[in-house]
Design a protein around this motif. Structure first.
Motif, mmCIF file in Angstrom:
data_model
loop_
_atom_site.group_PDB
_atom_site.id
_atom_site.type_symbol
_atom_site.label_atom_id
_atom_site.label_comp_id
_atom_site.label_asym_id
_atom_site.label_seq_id
_atom_site.Cartn_x
_atom_site.Cartn_y
_atom_site.Cartn_z
ATOM 1 N N LEU A 274 42.928 49.417 37.220
ATOM 2 C CA LEU A 274 43.147 49.738 39.201
ATOM 3 C C LEU A 274 44.060 48.372 39.740
ATOM 4 O O LEU A 274 44.728 48.947 40.699
ATOM 5 C CB LEU A 274 41.838 49.511 39.945
ATOM 6 N N VAL A 275 43.952 46.839 39.103
ATOM 7 C CA VAL A 275 45.371 46.375 39.463
ATOM 8 C C VAL A 275 46.860 46.625 39.017
ATOM 9 O O VAL A 275 47.331 46.684 39.766
ATOM 10 C CB VAL A 275 44.376 44.853 38.965
ATOM 11 N N LEU A 276 46.715 47.450 38.027
ATOM 12 C CA LEU A 276 48.384 47.235 36.942
ATOM 13 C C LEU A 276 49.069 48.638 37.722
ATOM 14 O O LEU A 276 49.474 48.338 37.832
ATOM 15 C CB LEU A 276 47.960 47.743 35.764
ATOM 16 N N HIS A 277 47.916 49.349 38.021
ATOM 17 C CA HIS A 277 48.434 50.696 38.562
ATOM 18 C C HIS A 277 48.700 51.031 40.579
ATOM 19 O O HIS A 277 49.182 51.714 41.095
ATOM 20 C CB HIS A 277 47.802 52.166 38.571
ATOM 21 N N GLY A 278 48.231 49.379 40.983
ATOM 22 C CA GLY A 278 48.341 49.480 42.930
ATOM 23 C C GLY A 278 46.997 50.397 43.313
ATOM 24 O O GLY A 278 47.286 49.977 44.619
ATOM 25 N N THR A 279 46.123 51.003 42.886
ATOM 26 C CA THR A 279 44.727 51.263 42.901
ATOM 27 C C THR A 279 44.117 49.793 44.373
ATOM 28 O O THR A 279 43.406 50.051 44.739
ATOM 29 C CB THR A 279 44.276 51.885 42.890
ATOM 30 N N LYS A 280 43.935 49.094 43.188
ATOM 31 C CA LYS A 280 43.266 48.088 44.191
ATOM 32 C C LYS A 280 43.791 46.589 44.401
ATOM 33 O O LYS A 280 44.924 46.141 43.648
ATOM 34 C CB LYS A 280 42.455 47.213 42.520
ATOM 35 N N ARG A 281 43.760 47.079 45.489
ATOM 36 C CA ARG A 281 45.030 45.687 46.178
ATOM 37 C C ARG A 281 43.921 44.138 47.181
ATOM 38 O O ARG A 281 44.627 44.040 48.156
ATOM 39 C CB ARG A 281 46.049 46.683 46.885
ATOM 40 N N GLN A 282 43.407 44.398 46.075
ATOM 41 C CA GLN A 282 42.444 42.957 46.524
ATOM 42 C C GLN A 282 41.452 42.423 45.531
ATOM 43 O O GLN A 282 41.115 42.797 45.117
ATOM 44 C CB GLN A 282 41.636 43.369 47.997
ATOM 45 N N THR A 283 40.446 41.402 46.142
ATOM 46 C CA THR A 283 39.653 40.810 44.795
ATOM 47 C C THR A 283 39.364 39.823 45.578
ATOM 48 O O THR A 283 39.449 39.074 46.908
ATOM 49 C CB THR A 283 40.609 40.183 43.798
#
Length: 122
Positions: free
Chosen positions: A13-22
């Motif tokens: 998700l991070v790699l593909h830009g879907t997850k843009r937070q933590t």
């Protein structure tokens, strides 16, 4: 230089830009600040380490989660507000979970009854 290691379930998700937070617990290091670059990895300290990307941090808020009451509070500089049920659901989805139930289950398993830390967005 903030460095974040992501569990396998979130890496794609991070790699593909879907997850843009933590969400990160308060720790020994100072809170990140907008403008810093978030260095995102999976498998840190292993032979299978992989960089997921480097992203400029755009927003940092304090966050507290209560599993028992299923509440989430966010804010900056002492001005906190409780998220609505719809906002919690959106936060969970933005953070890579299928639902708020999955979100609360994950935080209970990883952090116990409460969580206090930072919501970091890039």
């Amino acid at each position: 230089m903030p460095i974040y290691n992501f569990k396998t379930q979130f890496a794609g998700l991070v790699l593909h830009g879907t997850k843009r937070q933590t969400l990160r617990a308060r720790g020994k290091r100072p809170a990140p600040v907008p403008g810093q670059i978030a260095h995102c990895y999976t498998g840190l300290r292993t032979q299978s380490v992989m960089i997921l990307g480097k992203y400029p941090i755009r927003e940092v808020e304090s966050i507290s989660i209560s599993i028992a009451t299923r509440t989430v509070r966010v804010g900056q500089w002492g001005a906190f507000r409780d998220l609505t049920c719809d906002e919690i659901e959106q936060l969970a989805r933005d953070d890579g979970f299928a639902s708020a139930d999955d979100f609360f289950d994950f935080f209970r398993s990883q952090h116990g009854a409460t969580f206090s830390g930072y919501l970091i967005k890039w």
